[in-house]
Design an enzyme around this catalytic site. Structure first.
Site, PDB file in Angstrom:
ATOM      1  N   GLY A 152      56.210 -12.484   5.547  1.00  0.00           N
ATOM      2  CA  GLY A 152      55.109 -12.442   4.600  1.00  0.00           C
ATOM      3  C   GLY A 152      53.722 -12.258   5.176  1.00  0.00           C
ATOM      4  O   GLY A 152      52.731 -12.626   4.544  1.00  0.00           O
ATOM      5  N   SER A 153      53.603 -11.642   6.344  1.00  0.00           N
ATOM      6  CA  SER A 153      52.263 -11.468   6.909  1.00  0.00           C
ATOM      7  C   SER A 153      51.416 -10.525   6.056  1.00  0.00           C
ATOM      8  O   SER A 153      50.209 -10.734   5.884  1.00  0.00           O
ATOM      9  CB  SER A 153      52.337 -10.966   8.352  1.00  0.00           C
ATOM     10  OG  SER A 153      52.891  -9.672   8.428  1.00  0.00           O
ATOM     11  N   ASN A 154      52.027  -9.497   5.500  1.00  0.00           N
ATOM     12  CA  ASN A 154      51.279  -8.591   4.630  1.00  0.00           C
ATOM     13  C   ASN A 154      50.948  -9.249   3.296  1.00  0.00           C
ATOM     14  O   ASN A 154      49.860  -9.039   2.746  1.00  0.00           O
ATOM     15  CB  ASN A 154      52.060  -7.292   4.410  1.00  0.00           C
ATOM     16  CG  ASN A 154      51.943  -6.356   5.583  1.00  0.00           C
ATOM     17  OD1 ASN A 154      50.860  -5.843   5.880  1.00  0.00           O
ATOM     18  ND2 ASN A 154      53.050  -6.128   6.291  1.00  0.00           N
TER      19      ASN A 154
ATOM     20  N   LYS B  67      73.159  -5.463  -9.827  1.00  0.00           N
ATOM     21  CA  LYS B  67      71.745  -5.194  -9.562  1.00  0.00           C
ATOM     22  C   LYS B  67      70.943  -5.075 -10.847  1.00  0.00           C
ATOM     23  O   LYS B  67      69.814  -5.573 -10.939  1.00  0.00           O
ATOM     24  CB  LYS B  67      71.615  -3.911  -8.741  1.00  0.00           C
ATOM     25  CG  LYS B  67      70.205  -3.559  -8.331  1.00  0.00           C
ATOM     26  CD  LYS B  67      70.216  -2.369  -7.375  1.00  0.00           C
ATOM     27  CE  LYS B  67      68.838  -2.080  -6.839  1.00  0.00           C
ATOM     28  NZ  LYS B  67      68.867  -1.060  -5.770  1.00  0.00           N
TER      29      LYS B  67
ATOM     30  N   ARG C 117      64.521  -4.390  -0.486  1.00  0.00           N
ATOM     31  CA  ARG C 117      65.541  -4.065  -1.473  1.00  0.00           C
ATOM     32  C   ARG C 117      65.107  -2.793  -2.207  1.00  0.00           C
ATOM     33  O   ARG C 117      63.934  -2.668  -2.582  1.00  0.00           O
ATOM     34  CB  ARG C 117      65.693  -5.228  -2.448  1.00  0.00           C
ATOM     35  CG  ARG C 117      66.886  -5.149  -3.395  1.00  0.00           C
ATOM     36  CD  ARG C 117      67.042  -6.451  -4.145  1.00  0.00           C
ATOM     37  NE  ARG C 117      67.336  -7.552  -3.232  1.00  0.00           N
ATOM     38  CZ  ARG C 117      68.545  -7.856  -2.785  1.00  0.00           C
ATOM     39  NH1 ARG C 117      69.589  -7.149  -3.183  1.00  0.00           N
ATOM     40  NH2 ARG C 117      68.720  -8.863  -1.955  1.00  0.00           N
TER      41      ARG C 117
ATOM     42  N   ASN D   1      54.389   0.687  -2.431  1.00  0.00           N
ATOM     43  CA  ASN D   1      55.199   0.123  -1.349  1.00  0.00           C
ATOM     44  C   ASN D   1      54.536   0.418  -0.008  1.00  0.00           C
ATOM     45  O   ASN D   1      53.920   1.465   0.185  1.00  0.00           O
ATOM     46  CB  ASN D   1      56.603   0.732  -1.369  1.00  0.00           C
ATOM     47  CG  ASN D   1      57.485   0.193  -0.247  1.00  0.00           C
ATOM     48  OD1 ASN D   1      57.624  -1.011  -0.070  1.00  0.00           O
ATOM     49  ND2 ASN D   1      58.090   1.092   0.514  1.00  0.00           N
TER      50      ASN D   1
ATOM     51  N   HIS E 112      55.359   1.027   3.981  1.00  0.00           N
ATOM     52  CA  HIS E 112      56.470   1.382   4.869  1.00  0.00           C
ATOM     53  C   HIS E 112      55.949   1.605   6.285  1.00  0.00           C
ATOM     54  O   HIS E 112      54.935   2.292   6.477  1.00  0.00           O
ATOM     55  CB  HIS E 112      57.180   2.641   4.379  1.00  0.00           C
ATOM     56  CG  HIS E 112      58.382   2.990   5.203  1.00  0.00           C
ATOM     57  ND1 HIS E 112      59.578   2.306   5.080  1.00  0.00           N
ATOM     58  CD2 HIS E 112      58.567   3.911   6.179  1.00  0.00           C
ATOM     59  CE1 HIS E 112      60.450   2.807   5.954  1.00  0.00           C
ATOM     60  NE2 HIS E 112      59.858   3.778   6.623  1.00  0.00           N
TER      61      HIS E 112
END
Length: 202
Positions: free
Chosen positions: A12-14, A65, A91, A107, A109
């Site tokens: 969870g650093s971001n 899902k 996910r 997102n 990446h």
């Protein structure tokens, strides 16, 4: 003021950087909750310490899902969540989530997409022997790291770099890029319109 959620799976650093920006008033949006799909992940502790509401799920406990995502979407809507930021969420988002939040989810990446998609992007780039890699923030779609690219930052790989030092460089770039893009995204300064990114300055 828009409401958003952070989805994360790991340390969870971001997510922490985003939380810090919100608390400092540098992101003009309300963080409604943090969602984690891995009970016990470090990011849960970070959110709780910052008094951010946390939703924790075990996807394997759902029938499939679609059932997991239906519950996730229902819970997000119940909290008034309009936008979603994926910050280390490991996910792939399926049709149920995309139907609700496509065009309203970004997102992060750790590569210069379309190069090195997937879970092990930093390692893949390092082992490929390339001279540079980077980070990307993009809108999500039904593919694996294939949505429209918003911004990228290049990270050079020095001859003396190890996988660990490269990871540190990538994380530093992530911590710069994601909150800047999120601040624009969450205030409507950049949007996905008919598959194209439109920007405006406020």
């Amino acid at each position: 003021m828009a409401k958003f959620a952070i989805l994360a799976s790991g340390s969870g650093s971001n997510a922490q950087v985003l939380i810090n920006w919100v608390r400092a008033g540098k992101i003009d949006a309300e963080l409604a909750c943090l969602v984690c799909d891995r009970p016990g992940a470090k990011v849960i502790e970070r959110a709780e310490a910052a008094e951010v509401p946390v939703l924790v799920y075990s996807p394997k406990e759902f029938v499939n899902k679609a059932a997991y995502e239906a519950q996730l979407v229902a819970d997000l809507r119940a909290r008034g969540v309009e936008y979603v930021v994926l910050a280390g969420y490991l996910r792939i988002c399926g049709p149920t989530f995309l139907e609700a939040y496509a065009g309203r989810t970004i997102n992060l990446h750790p590569s210069l997409l379309p190069l090195f998609p997937g879970l092990h992007a930093i390692r893949d780039a390092f082992e490929a022997g390339v001279k540079y890699t980077g980070v990307t923030v993009h809108f999500i779609d039904e593919g694996v790291d294939t949505g429209p690219i918003i911004r990228q930052e290049t990270v050079w790989i020095a001859p003396e770099d190890t996988l660990e030092t490269l990871e540190a460089k990538i994380h530093a770039a992530e911590h710069r890029l994601l909150p800047e893009v999120a601040a624009q995204f969450l205030t409507g300064q950049l949007q996905l319109v008919n598959g194209k990114i439109e920007t405006e300055k406020k």
